[in-house]
Design a protein around this motif. Structure first.
Motif, PDB file in Angstrom:
ATOM      1  N   PHE A 229       0.447  -1.078   0.061  1.00  0.00           N
ATOM      2  CA  PHE A 229      -0.211  -0.194  -0.249  1.00  0.00           C
ATOM      3  C   PHE A 229       0.496   1.703   0.128  1.00  0.00           C
ATOM      4  CE2 PHE A 229      -2.530   3.657   2.509  1.00  0.00           C
ATOM      5  CZ  PHE A 229      -2.908   3.403   1.419  1.00  0.00           C
ATOM      6  N   PRO A 230       2.008   1.877   0.806  1.00  0.00           N
ATOM      7  CA  PRO A 230       2.502   2.801   0.741  1.00  0.00           C
ATOM      8  C   PRO A 230       2.775   2.632  -0.676  1.00  0.00           C
ATOM      9  CG  PRO A 230       3.291   1.620   2.804  1.00  0.00           C
ATOM     10  CD  PRO A 230       2.442   0.818   1.933  1.00  0.00           C
ATOM     11  N   ASN A 231       4.007   2.239  -1.432  1.00  0.00           N
ATOM     12  CA  ASN A 231       4.502   2.613  -2.909  1.00  0.00           C
ATOM     13  C   ASN A 231       2.792   2.759  -3.551  1.00  0.00           C
ATOM     14  OD1 ASN A 231       5.628   2.140  -5.220  1.00  0.00           O
ATOM     15  ND2 ASN A 231       4.390   0.152  -5.811  1.00  0.00           N
ATOM     16  N   HIS A 232       2.197   2.358  -3.237  1.00  0.00           N
ATOM     17  CA  HIS A 232       0.998   3.243  -4.280  1.00  0.00           C
ATOM     18  C   HIS A 232       0.201   3.905  -3.709  1.00  0.00           C
ATOM     19  CE1 HIS A 232       0.281  -0.766  -6.970  1.00  0.00           C
ATOM     20  NE2 HIS A 232       0.166  -1.324  -5.763  1.00  0.00           N
ATOM     21  N   LEU A 233       0.119   4.059  -2.442  1.00  0.00           N
ATOM     22  CA  LEU A 233      -0.427   5.908  -2.046  1.00  0.00           C
ATOM     23  C   LEU A 233       0.300   7.244  -1.745  1.00  0.00           C
ATOM     24  CD1 LEU A 233      -1.709   7.385   0.063  1.00  0.00           C
ATOM     25  CD2 LEU A 233      -0.637   6.395   2.004  1.00  0.00           C
ATOM     26  N   PHE A 234       2.159   6.468  -2.093  1.00  0.00           N
ATOM     27  CA  PHE A 234       2.844   7.616  -2.555  1.00  0.00           C
ATOM     28  C   PHE A 234       2.555   7.719  -3.818  1.00  0.00           C
ATOM     29  CE2 PHE A 234       5.657   6.528   1.034  1.00  0.00           C
ATOM     30  CZ  PHE A 234       4.384   6.514   1.537  1.00  0.00           C
ATOM     31  N   SER A 235       2.400   6.949  -4.981  1.00  0.00           N
ATOM     32  CA  SER A 235       2.496   7.291  -5.750  1.00  0.00           C
ATOM     33  C   SER A 235       1.148   8.052  -6.496  1.00  0.00           C
ATOM     34  CB  SER A 235       2.489   6.036  -7.122  1.00  0.00           C
ATOM     35  OG  SER A 235       3.382   5.143  -7.107  1.00  0.00           O
ATOM     36  N   LEU A 236       0.289   7.506  -6.123  1.00  0.00           N
ATOM     37  CA  LEU A 236      -1.331   8.851  -6.283  1.00  0.00           C
ATOM     38  C   LEU A 236      -0.874   9.479  -5.765  1.00  0.00           C
ATOM     39  CD1 LEU A 236      -3.678   5.555  -5.215  1.00  0.00           C
ATOM     40  CD2 LEU A 236      -3.132   6.453  -7.305  1.00  0.00           C
ATOM     41  N   LEU A 237      -0.562   9.749  -4.225  1.00  0.00           N
ATOM     42  CA  LEU A 237       0.084  11.107  -4.095  1.00  0.00           C
ATOM     43  C   LEU A 237       0.778  12.136  -4.719  1.00  0.00           C
ATOM     44  CD1 LEU A 237       0.818  11.020  -0.086  1.00  0.00           C
ATOM     45  CD2 LEU A 237      -1.459  11.373  -1.298  1.00  0.00           C
ATOM     46  N   PHE A 238       1.588  11.787  -5.770  1.00  0.00           N
ATOM     47  CA  PHE A 238       2.549  12.440  -6.186  1.00  0.00           C
ATOM     48  C   PHE A 238       1.986  12.697  -7.459  1.00  0.00           C
ATOM     49  CE2 PHE A 238       5.616  12.040  -9.928  1.00  0.00           C
ATOM     50  CZ  PHE A 238       6.266  12.861  -9.920  1.00  0.00           C
ATOM     51  N   ILE A 239       1.012  12.036  -7.932  1.00  0.00           N
ATOM     52  CA  ILE A 239      -0.049  12.909  -8.982  1.00  0.00           C
ATOM     53  C   ILE A 239      -0.334  13.287  -8.623  1.00  0.00           C
ATOM     54  CG2 ILE A 239      -1.443  11.555 -10.501  1.00  0.00           C
ATOM     55  CD1 ILE A 239       1.446  10.810 -10.943  1.00  0.00           C
ATOM     56  N   PHE A 240      -1.281  13.558  -7.263  1.00  0.00           N
ATOM     57  CA  PHE A 240      -2.522  14.255  -6.679  1.00  0.00           C
ATOM     58  C   PHE A 240      -1.816  15.932  -6.930  1.00  0.00           C
ATOM     59  CE2 PHE A 240      -4.307  16.151  -3.735  1.00  0.00           C
ATOM     60  CZ  PHE A 240      -5.446  16.190  -4.104  1.00  0.00           C
ATOM     61  N   GLU A 241       0.132  15.439  -6.365  1.00  0.00           N
ATOM     62  CA  GLU A 241       0.175  16.671  -5.898  1.00  0.00           C
ATOM     63  C   GLU A 241       0.480  17.690  -7.436  1.00  0.00           C
ATOM     64  OE1 GLU A 241       3.942  18.370  -4.192  1.00  0.00           O
ATOM     65  OE2 GLU A 241       3.543  16.204  -3.547  1.00  0.00           O
ATOM     66  N   ARG A 242       1.155  16.284  -7.658  1.00  0.00           N
ATOM     67  CA  ARG A 242       1.267  17.125  -9.516  1.00  0.00           C
ATOM     68  C   ARG A 242      -0.343  17.822 -10.345  1.00  0.00           C
ATOM     69  NH1 ARG A 242       5.278  13.433 -13.250  1.00  0.00           N
ATOM     70  NH2 ARG A 242       4.830  15.499 -14.398  1.00  0.00           N
ATOM     71  N   SER A 243      -1.247  17.614 -10.336  1.00  0.00           N
ATOM     72  CA  SER A 243      -2.201  18.092 -10.857  1.00  0.00           C
ATOM     73  C   SER A 243      -2.753  18.875 -10.031  1.00  0.00           C
ATOM     74  CB  SER A 243      -3.414  17.132 -10.453  1.00  0.00           C
ATOM     75  OG  SER A 243      -3.652  15.288 -10.994  1.00  0.00           O
ATOM     76  N   ASN A 244      -2.610  19.036  -8.868  1.00  0.00           N
ATOM     77  CA  ASN A 244      -3.118  20.233  -8.308  1.00  0.00           C
ATOM     78  C   ASN A 244      -1.988  21.625  -9.044  1.00  0.00           C
ATOM     79  OD1 ASN A 244      -5.110  19.086  -6.904  1.00  0.00           O
ATOM     80  ND2 ASN A 244      -4.007  19.208  -5.209  1.00  0.00           N
ATOM     81  N   LEU A 245      -0.488  21.494  -8.550  1.00  0.00           N
ATOM     82  CA  LEU A 245       0.153  22.101  -9.330  1.00  0.00           C
ATOM     83  C   LEU A 245       0.183  22.643 -10.711  1.00  0.00           C
ATOM     84  CD1 LEU A 245       3.928  20.586  -8.232  1.00  0.00           C
ATOM     85  CD2 LEU A 245       2.988  23.023  -7.234  1.00  0.00           C
ATOM     86  N   ASN A 246      -0.655  21.781 -11.952  1.00  0.00           N
ATOM     87  CA  ASN A 246      -0.232  22.258 -13.227  1.00  0.00           C
ATOM     88  C   ASN A 246      -2.468  23.399 -13.289  1.00  0.00           C
ATOM     89  OD1 ASN A 246       1.196  20.574 -14.470  1.00  0.00           O
ATOM     90  ND2 ASN A 246       0.427  19.372 -14.140  1.00  0.00           N
ATOM     91  N   ILE A 247      -3.134  22.915 -12.034  1.00  0.00           N
ATOM     92  CA  ILE A 247      -4.246  23.488 -11.906  1.00  0.00           C
ATOM     93  C   ILE A 247      -4.253  24.291 -11.468  1.00  0.00           C
ATOM     94  CG2 ILE A 247      -6.333  23.880 -10.544  1.00  0.00           C
ATOM     95  CD1 ILE A 247      -6.701  20.404 -10.615  1.00  0.00           C
ATOM     96  N   CYS A 248      -3.196  25.204 -10.524  1.00  0.00           N
ATOM     97  CA  CYS A 248      -2.610  26.046  -9.686  1.00  0.00           C
ATOM     98  C   CYS A 248      -1.894  26.938 -11.330  1.00  0.00           C
ATOM     99  CB  CYS A 248      -2.120  26.008  -8.648  1.00  0.00           C
ATOM    100  SG  CYS A 248      -2.653  24.972  -7.076  1.00  0.00           S
ATOM    101  N   GLY A 249      -1.254  26.327 -11.856  1.00  0.00           N
ATOM    102  CA  GLY A 249      -0.405  27.126 -12.951  1.00  0.00           C
ATOM    103  C   GLY A 249      -1.712  27.740 -14.278  1.00  0.00           C
ATOM    104  N   SER A 250      -2.195  27.210 -14.134  1.00  0.00           N
ATOM    105  CA  SER A 250      -3.117  27.263 -15.526  1.00  0.00           C
ATOM    106  C   SER A 250      -3.761  28.475 -14.396  1.00  0.00           C
ATOM    107  CB  SER A 250      -4.465  25.942 -15.811  1.00  0.00           C
ATOM    108  OG  SER A 250      -3.426  25.341 -16.799  1.00  0.00           O
TER     109      SER A 250
END
Length: 255
Positions: A229-250
């Motif tokens: 679970f930690p491996n998948h959790l960190f991957s999902l959090l990484f994707i979520f963080e990148r998505s938020n950064l892209n939304i904020c940038g846009s």
């Protein structure tokens, strides 16, 4: 993660790099020795049963990955990737292959245990090593195909510096989500369901007297969850963080 300290044109290993290299070396040594012994005993010393076929498959997956760990250790020690680009893709593909085979194998082992307890008559008549071998081959074919596809879509970064990969954001997001659904959530649900069926069946038959089987079941479920679970959790959090950064940038770009 920076693990080398630069001093002019020279690179010296930090304590963090030394620790990582030592840990990898221990995993490599134990992985080759232990899994090698398991493979040798399963092939030459043990009767070919269903359980032996399943555990032999797990040992082969872990052994093959341990063989290539020295490549990562060499990169940590030297501070750069001294091998060819194909070797970098190979080690990432083997890591993914090891994950897929291990998860799918553990899922089918749980299903096999459930069938043995809940359907003993069918199990006595049909549970054969040949059927287990077919299941193992299917697992390896699916895992190898997905690992090959994963290696193909990887774009390796500057190979002279470090063996890491670059992947398009849309492909990365889809892969992380699909991996979580099909190679953690679904197997986890199946494993939990199998052991719930085992517990209910034993209670119904009034054979669930000792607490030892219950402890084994709980330990198996917890181990699977904690390990993956930690491996998948960190991957999902990484994707979520990148998505938020892209939304904020846009959003800022429109202001």
């Amino acid at each position: 993660m920076e693990i080398y300290a630069k001093d002019g044109n020279n690179k010296s290993m930090t304590y963090e790099a030394i620790c990582i290299a030592v840990i990898y070396s221990v995993f490599c040594f134990l992985g080759i020795i232990v899994n090698g012994l398991v493979i040798w005993f399963c092939i030459f010393r043990m009767k070919k049963t269903v359980n032996v076929v399943f555990f032999l498959s797990l040992a082969i997956a872990d052994f093959s990955f341990a063989l290539f760990l020295p490549l990562s250790i060499t990169q940590i020690i030297l501070g750069y990737w001294p091998f060819e680009k194909i070797m970098c893709k190979l080690i990432h593909g083997l890591l993914y292959l090891n994950m897929l085979v291990s998860i799918l194998q553990l899922m089918f082992i749980s299903v096999d245990r459930c069938i043995c307890v809940v359907f003993p008559v069918w199990c006595h008549n049909h549970r054969r090593p040949r059927l287990a071998l077919i299941i193992v081959l299917i697992i390896w074919i699916i895992s190898c195909a997905m690992a090959l596809y994963y290696s193909i879509i990887l774009s390796i970064s500057d190979i002279r510096l470090i063996c890491t990969f670059i992947i398009e954001e849309s492909i990365l997001t889809r892969r992380v989500v699909l991996d979580f659904v099909f190679f953690f959530l679904q197997p986890f649900i199946i494993i939990v369901s199998c052991y719930i069926m085992i517990v209910l069946h034993l209670i119904k038959k009034q054979t669930f007297i000792s607490s030892k089987p219950f402890k084994t079941i709980v330990a198996t479920i917890i181990a699977f969850f904690v390990w993956w679970f930690p491996n998948h959790l960190f991957s999902l959090l990484f994707i979520f963080e990148r998505s938020n950064l892209n939304i904020c940038g846009s959003f800022q770009a429109t202001l």
